[in-house]
Design a protein around this motif. Structure first.
Motif, PDB file in Angstrom:
ATOM      1  N   LEU A 149       1.203  -0.804   0.220  1.00  0.00           N
ATOM      2  CA  LEU A 149      -0.008   0.182   0.101  1.00  0.00           C
ATOM      3  C   LEU A 149       1.001   0.785   0.039  1.00  0.00           C
ATOM      4  CD1 LEU A 149      -2.539  -1.039   2.708  1.00  0.00           C
ATOM      5  CD2 LEU A 149      -2.574  -1.853   0.502  1.00  0.00           C
ATOM      6  N   ASN A 150       2.297   0.854  -0.147  1.00  0.00           N
ATOM      7  CA  ASN A 150       3.389   2.558  -0.101  1.00  0.00           C
ATOM      8  C   ASN A 150       2.355   3.336  -1.079  1.00  0.00           C
ATOM      9  OD1 ASN A 150       4.717   0.843   1.831  1.00  0.00           O
ATOM     10  ND2 ASN A 150       5.846   0.157   0.576  1.00  0.00           N
ATOM     11  N   LEU A 151       1.955   3.182  -2.432  1.00  0.00           N
ATOM     12  CA  LEU A 151       2.161   4.693  -3.250  1.00  0.00           C
ATOM     13  C   LEU A 151       0.953   4.970  -2.812  1.00  0.00           C
ATOM     14  CD1 LEU A 151       2.780   5.940  -6.211  1.00  0.00           C
ATOM     15  CD2 LEU A 151       1.051   4.102  -7.044  1.00  0.00           C
ATOM     16  N   SER A 152       0.310   3.904  -1.989  1.00  0.00           N
ATOM     17  CA  SER A 152      -1.507   4.693  -1.832  1.00  0.00           C
ATOM     18  C   SER A 152      -0.740   5.470  -0.493  1.00  0.00           C
ATOM     19  CB  SER A 152      -2.788   3.986  -1.480  1.00  0.00           C
ATOM     20  OG  SER A 152      -2.796   2.621  -1.973  1.00  0.00           O
ATOM     21  N   LEU A 153      -0.019   5.616   0.512  1.00  0.00           N
ATOM     22  CA  LEU A 153       0.410   5.894   1.751  1.00  0.00           C
ATOM     23  C   LEU A 153       0.766   6.946   1.442  1.00  0.00           C
ATOM     24  CD1 LEU A 153       1.824   2.333   4.175  1.00  0.00           C
ATOM     25  CD2 LEU A 153      -0.561   5.121   4.470  1.00  0.00           C
ATOM     26  N   SER A 154       1.354   7.779  -0.323  1.00  0.00           N
ATOM     27  CA  SER A 154       2.430   8.673  -0.207  1.00  0.00           C
ATOM     28  C   SER A 154       1.848   9.772  -1.033  1.00  0.00           C
ATOM     29  CB  SER A 154       3.100   8.041  -1.618  1.00  0.00           C
ATOM     30  OG  SER A 154       3.636   6.740  -1.772  1.00  0.00           O
ATOM     31  N   PHE A 155      -0.289   9.577  -0.548  1.00  0.00           N
ATOM     32  CA  PHE A 155      -1.356  10.649  -1.591  1.00  0.00           C
ATOM     33  C   PHE A 155      -1.751  10.628  -0.168  1.00  0.00           C
ATOM     34  CE2 PHE A 155       0.812   9.340  -4.676  1.00  0.00           C
ATOM     35  CZ  PHE A 155       1.759  10.954  -5.435  1.00  0.00           C
ATOM     36  N   PHE A 156      -2.310   9.920   0.723  1.00  0.00           N
ATOM     37  CA  PHE A 156      -3.606   9.453   1.783  1.00  0.00           C
ATOM     38  C   PHE A 156      -3.050   8.812   3.103  1.00  0.00           C
ATOM     39  CE2 PHE A 156      -5.289   9.297  -2.470  1.00  0.00           C
ATOM     40  CZ  PHE A 156      -6.319  10.328  -2.224  1.00  0.00           C
ATOM     41  N   THR A 157      -3.578   9.337   4.317  1.00  0.00           N
ATOM     42  CA  THR A 157      -2.820   9.196   5.350  1.00  0.00           C
ATOM     43  C   THR A 157      -3.290   7.696   5.997  1.00  0.00           C
ATOM     44  OG1 THR A 157      -5.652   9.271   6.441  1.00  0.00           O
ATOM     45  CG2 THR A 157      -3.928  12.075   6.720  1.00  0.00           C
ATOM     46  N   GLU A 158      -2.657   6.602   6.581  1.00  0.00           N
ATOM     47  CA  GLU A 158      -3.160   5.228   6.705  1.00  0.00           C
ATOM     48  C   GLU A 158      -4.346   5.359   6.913  1.00  0.00           C
ATOM     49  OE1 GLU A 158      -1.331   1.961  10.343  1.00  0.00           O
ATOM     50  OE2 GLU A 158      -0.270   3.872   9.705  1.00  0.00           O
ATOM     51  N   ASP A 159      -5.086   5.637   7.795  1.00  0.00           N
ATOM     52  CA  ASP A 159      -6.545   6.072   7.928  1.00  0.00           C
ATOM     53  C   ASP A 159      -7.476   6.173   6.650  1.00  0.00           C
ATOM     54  OD1 ASP A 159      -5.757   5.696  10.657  1.00  0.00           O
ATOM     55  OD2 ASP A 159      -6.853   7.169  11.279  1.00  0.00           O
ATOM     56  N   LYS A 160      -7.085   6.618   6.269  1.00  0.00           N
ATOM     57  CA  LYS A 160      -7.915   6.904   4.603  1.00  0.00           C
ATOM     58  C   LYS A 160      -7.291   5.440   3.847  1.00  0.00           C
ATOM     59  CE  LYS A 160     -10.662   8.979   2.040  1.00  0.00           C
ATOM     60  NZ  LYS A 160     -12.479   9.234   2.252  1.00  0.00           N
ATOM     61  N   VAL A 161      -6.066   5.179   3.935  1.00  0.00           N
ATOM     62  CA  VAL A 161      -5.513   4.560   2.809  1.00  0.00           C
ATOM     63  C   VAL A 161      -6.429   2.790   3.416  1.00  0.00           C
ATOM     64  CG1 VAL A 161      -3.523   2.909   2.549  1.00  0.00           C
ATOM     65  CG2 VAL A 161      -3.720   5.323   2.277  1.00  0.00           C
ATOM     66  N   LEU A 162      -6.165   2.583   4.581  1.00  0.00           N
ATOM     67  CA  LEU A 162      -7.278   1.754   5.180  1.00  0.00           C
ATOM     68  C   LEU A 162      -8.318   1.138   5.085  1.00  0.00           C
ATOM     69  CD1 LEU A 162      -4.894   1.055   8.872  1.00  0.00           C
ATOM     70  CD2 LEU A 162      -4.880   0.340   6.409  1.00  0.00           C
ATOM     71  N   GLU A 163      -9.439   2.541   4.999  1.00  0.00           N
ATOM     72  CA  GLU A 163     -10.366   1.967   4.457  1.00  0.00           C
ATOM     73  C   GLU A 163     -10.428   1.791   3.419  1.00  0.00           C
ATOM     74  OE1 GLU A 163     -13.797   6.481   3.275  1.00  0.00           O
ATOM     75  OE2 GLU A 163     -12.456   6.127   5.716  1.00  0.00           O
ATOM     76  N   PHE A 164      -9.768   2.482   2.113  1.00  0.00           N
ATOM     77  CA  PHE A 164      -9.777   1.962   0.670  1.00  0.00           C
ATOM     78  C   PHE A 164      -9.707   0.670   1.207  1.00  0.00           C
ATOM     79  CE2 PHE A 164      -7.760   6.651  -0.736  1.00  0.00           C
ATOM     80  CZ  PHE A 164      -9.277   7.106  -1.021  1.00  0.00           C
ATOM     81  N   ALA A 165      -9.151  -0.205   1.441  1.00  0.00           N
ATOM     82  CA  ALA A 165      -8.014  -1.196   0.843  1.00  0.00           C
ATOM     83  C   ALA A 165      -9.503  -2.097   1.785  1.00  0.00           C
ATOM     84  CB  ALA A 165      -6.805  -1.688   2.460  1.00  0.00           C
TER      85      ALA A 165
END
Length: 263
Positions: free
Chosen positions: A46-62
Motif C-alpha cells: 500500500l505504499n503508493l497509496s500512503l504517499s498521498f493519503f493518511t494511513e486511516d484513509k488508505v486502510l479505509e480504501f483497503a
C-alpha cells in the motif's frame, strides 16, 4: 485528435530500489507539469497509496471494495475505482492487503495475463490521462506479468549500492519472457536511485548499467535525501513536503526526461 495515453510500469524484483518513491514523485511531477496522471497501486504493501493519503484513509480504501484487488477479481472497468488525490491532475486507484492473494486469483482465469489490460481498456481508449503509472510489487510472478502486459513501457529503478544490481539480470530475462506476449513493451530506461556520489559503488553501478547493450540509463539520478522519508511519513510528495529539497528538483528533472522519451 484523440490523445494517446502512455502506460508505464515501475518494476524491479529487488525490494528497496526506490520503485514506489519514484513512481509517486514522478507521477506528482508530471501532474505539476500539467499532465493528467493516473497512479495505480499494484502492491499489497500500500505504499503508493500512503504517499498521498493518511494511513486511516488508505486502510479505509483497503477494507472497502473500492480498490484494485476487487476490480481485478471481478474483472471490472477500472474507471469506477479511481479516487482523486488532494493534488490537481493526479488520481489514484488504491491497493489492498488482499493483493497478496492475487496470484491465486489469477491462476484459474482465462487469458489471465491480460486481465489488467482489459480492465484498463476503456480508460486508455478515452484518452483522459496523459500517463498511467503502475507501481508493481518486487516479484516476478503472474501479477507482475499482468502489469507488464498492460504497459507500453517499463522503468526499472536501481539502487546505487553494492546489492543494487542484484537481480537485474533476472529482471531482463523476465522482460524478454513478457515480450513474447506483449511484443510492444519497451524498457524506457533504468533510473538510478539512492545515490551517494562519494561512494565508489555509485560509479561501479553506473558503469555496469551503461555497459548493457541497448539499455538506456536516465541522465537524471536521485540522490540520497532524508527529506524523502519525512515526506513519506507526512503522506505527501517530496515537492509538497519541502519544495527546496534536493530530491524534489531531481524528480522534476527525471519526470521531464521521461516525458521527452515518451514523445
Amino acid at each position: 485528435m484523440e490523445k494517446k495515453t502512455k502506460i508505464i510500469a515501475f518494476a524491479n524484483n529487488k525490494g528497496g530500489s526506490g520503485k514506489t518513491t519514484s513512481c509517486a514523485n514522478v507521477g506528482y511531477s508530471l501532474a505539476a507539469m500539467g499532465k493528467k496522471v493516473l497512479l495505480i497501486d499494484g502492491d499489497m504493501q500500500l505504499n503508493l497509496s500512503l504517499s498521498f493519503f493518511t494511513e486511516d484513509k488508505v486502510l479505509e480504501f483497503a477494507s472497502s471494495e473500492k480498490n484494485l484487488y476487487y476490480a481485478i477479481k471481478k474483472q471490472e472497468d477500472l474507471q469506477a475505482y479511481i479516487v482523486p488525490t488532494p493534488y490537481e491532475n493526479l488520481d489514484l486507484i488504491p491497493s489492498s492487503v488482499l493483493m497478496s492473494g492475487m496470484e491465486y486469483e489469477l491462476f484459474t482465469k482465462w487469458q489471465r495475463e491480460f486481465i489488467l489490460r482489459g480492465c484498463l481498456k476503456n480508460i486508455k481508449k478515452s484518452g483522459e490521462y496523459d500517463y498511467i503509472l503502475i507501481d508493481a510489487p518486487p516479484t516476478l510472478g503472474g501479477w507482475v506479468m499482468n502489469i507488464l502486459c498492460a504497459s507500453d513501457y517499463v522503468i526499472m529503478p536501481v539502487e546505487a549500492s553494492p546489492w543494487g544490481l542484484f537481480g537485474v539480470a533476472n529482471m531482463f530475462e523476465f522482460l524478454e519472457d513478457v515480450r513474447r506476449i506483449n511484443e510492444d513493451l519497451e524498457l524506457l530506461g533504468i533510473a538510478i536511485t539512492k545515490v551517494d556520489a562519494r561512494k565508489n559503488y555509485y560509479k561501479q553501478t553506473c558503469e555496469a548499467l551503461r555497459s548493457a547493450d541497448g539499455v538506456y540509463v536516465f541522465e537524471n539520478i536521485i540522490r540520497v535525501d532524508s527529506e524523502v522519508e519525512w515526506a513519506q511519513d507526512d503522506s505527501k510528495p517530496i515537492q509538497v513536503h519541502k519544495k527546496s529539497a534536493r530530491s524534489a528538483g531531481e524528480y522534476i528533472e527525471l519526470a521531464k526526461e521521461i516525458d521527452r522519451k515518451c514523445q
